[in-house]
Motif scaffolding. Structure first.
Motif, PDB file in Angstrom:
ATOM      1  N   GLU A  61      -8.058  -0.379   1.002  1.00 30.49           N
ATOM      2  CA  GLU A  61      -7.526  -1.444   0.153  1.00 30.49           C
ATOM      3  C   GLU A  61      -6.243  -1.039  -0.568  1.00 30.49           C
ATOM      4  O   GLU A  61      -5.456  -1.895  -0.974  1.00 30.49           O
ATOM      5  CB  GLU A  61      -8.588  -1.854  -0.876  1.00 30.49           C
ATOM      6  CG  GLU A  61      -9.862  -2.424  -0.253  1.00 30.49           C
ATOM      7  CD  GLU A  61     -10.901  -2.794  -1.294  1.00 30.49           C
ATOM      8  OE1 GLU A  61     -10.587  -2.674  -2.503  1.00 30.49           O
ATOM      9  OE2 GLU A  61     -12.022  -3.194  -0.917  1.00 30.49           O
ATOM     10  N   LYS A  62      -6.017   0.288  -0.714  1.00 37.91           N
ATOM     11  CA  LYS A  62      -4.876   0.734  -1.520  1.00 37.91           C
ATOM     12  C   LYS A  62      -3.913   1.665  -0.779  1.00 37.91           C
ATOM     13  O   LYS A  62      -2.768   1.835  -1.201  1.00 37.91           O
ATOM     14  CB  LYS A  62      -5.381   1.448  -2.777  1.00 37.91           C
ATOM     15  CG  LYS A  62      -6.185   0.562  -3.718  1.00 37.91           C
ATOM     16  CD  LYS A  62      -6.611   1.324  -4.956  1.00 37.91           C
ATOM     17  CE  LYS A  62      -7.396   0.421  -5.909  1.00 37.91           C
ATOM     18  NZ  LYS A  62      -7.828   1.158  -7.127  1.00 37.91           N
ATOM     19  N   PHE A  63      -4.396   2.269   0.310  1.00 41.90           N
ATOM     20  CA  PHE A  63      -3.561   3.274   0.968  1.00 41.90           C
ATOM     21  C   PHE A  63      -3.540   3.085   2.480  1.00 41.90           C
ATOM     22  O   PHE A  63      -4.497   2.584   3.074  1.00 41.90           O
ATOM     23  CB  PHE A  63      -4.087   4.689   0.671  1.00 41.90           C
ATOM     24  CG  PHE A  63      -4.104   5.049  -0.787  1.00 41.90           C
ATOM     25  CD1 PHE A  63      -2.963   5.557  -1.401  1.00 41.90           C
ATOM     26  CD2 PHE A  63      -5.263   4.894  -1.539  1.00 41.90           C
ATOM     27  CE1 PHE A  63      -2.984   5.899  -2.741  1.00 41.90           C
ATOM     28  CE2 PHE A  63      -5.282   5.236  -2.884  1.00 41.90           C
ATOM     29  CZ  PHE A  63      -4.140   5.740  -3.494  1.00 41.90           C
ATOM     30  N   ASP A  64      -2.420   3.519   3.077  1.00 38.63           N
ATOM     31  CA  ASP A  64      -2.355   3.758   4.515  1.00 38.63           C
ATOM     32  C   ASP A  64      -2.400   5.263   4.693  1.00 38.63           C
ATOM     33  O   ASP A  64      -1.558   5.988   4.125  1.00 38.63           O
ATOM     34  CB  ASP A  64      -1.056   3.189   5.106  1.00 38.63           C
ATOM     35  CG  ASP A  64      -1.068   1.670   5.162  1.00 38.63           C
ATOM     36  OD1 ASP A  64      -2.143   1.109   5.454  1.00 38.63           O
ATOM     37  OD2 ASP A  64      -0.013   1.063   4.911  1.00 38.63           O
ATOM     38  N   LYS A  97       0.832  -1.202   0.000  1.00 39.06           N
ATOM     39  CA  LYS A  97       0.000   0.000   0.000  1.00 39.06           C
ATOM     40  C   LYS A  97       0.866   1.250   0.000  1.00 39.06           C
ATOM     41  O   LYS A  97       1.963   1.270   0.580  1.00 39.06           O
ATOM     42  CB  LYS A  97      -0.901   0.013   1.235  1.00 39.06           C
ATOM     43  CG  LYS A  97      -1.932  -1.083   1.292  1.00 39.06           C
ATOM     44  CD  LYS A  97      -2.797  -0.928   2.536  1.00 39.06           C
ATOM     45  CE  LYS A  97      -3.830  -2.016   2.652  1.00 39.06           C
ATOM     46  NZ  LYS A  97      -4.663  -1.858   3.875  1.00 39.06           N
TER      47      LYS A  97
END
Length: 226
Positions: free
Chosen positions: A206-209, A5
């Motif tokens: 789902e894609k980033f912190d 991520k």
């Protein structure tokens, strides 16, 4: 294969948030919409004076709507029906399901108060004819009348009909119908926006912190775990 991520720092995230311009007038309208829909008439009046935000309905009608809702919540269904008709007779005339549910609630209150003969007579004269015209009404009537077959309603399969939650359910249905008759949304916009926020965060997860809001009551950004 797992995809790593991308991490968004607090500074970058706050900059992005600050780039989104939201007018104070729009925020005020959201607050007023919530106060009006939920029936906080005194708060709505005070907010109107402080912010200059005009409600989209007459605030006097809020008190009348809340009086109907309170009557149902207290089990005073006859009083509630009378108040609805005073407010707008077309509400019940054009909503047979709502009228049936109010009459059903009235039957439940008779059973709750141990007025068995009166309950049977009311069911036969007022509800049975409607059940003959509508299968779902008939099924609901049969469920309600089955309360009479049990001395101990705590062991009754439909004992939840005597719970306060049933009153609240009926009261909410009446409240929504009155709001609809006044060309007003039956649900406030603010909770829907909060649900949309949670959905958007779940998608981002789902894609980033990134710094996310975990506590909606404080709206505090919490840094992602490193």
């Amino acid at each position: 294969m797992t995809t790593s991520k991308k991490t968004i720092t607090r500074d970058e995230w706050e900059k992005r948030l600050n780039d989104v311009k939201i007018r104070k007038e729009d925020m005020n309208k959201l607050v007023m919409n919530f106060l009006v829909t939920e029936g906080y008439v005194e708060a709505a009046e005070k907010f109107r004076m402080e912010s200059g935000t005009e409600p989209d309905i007459d605030l006097a009608t809020i008190s009348e709507r809340m009086a109907v809702k309170k009557a149902v919540q207290c089990g005073n269904v006859e009083d509630a029906i009378e108040k609805v008709n005073d407010l707008n007779p077309e509400i019940l005339d054009t909503n047979p399901q709502l009228f049936f549910h109010l009459q059903q609630q009235r039957l439940i209150e008779l059973i709750r108060n141990g007025k068995i003969e009166e309950a049977l007579e009311f069911a036969q004269e007022e509800l049975a004819p409607r059940g003959e015209e509508n299968q779902s009404f008939l099924e609901e009537l049969e469920r309600t009348v089955s309360l009479l077959a049990f001395e101990d309603v705590s062991n009754c399969p439909v004992g939840e009909l005597l719970d306060i939650s049933q009153r609240l359910k009926t009261a909410s249905e009446v409240n929504a119908a009155i709001l609809t008759s006044q060309s007003h949304e039956k649900d406030p916009k603010l909770p829907s926006l909060l649900k949309m926020l949670l959905w958007a965060q779940n998608q981002l997860d789902e894609k980033f912190d990134y710094p996310r809001i975990n506590d909606l009551s404080s709206a505090t950004l919490e840094d992602p775990a490193v």
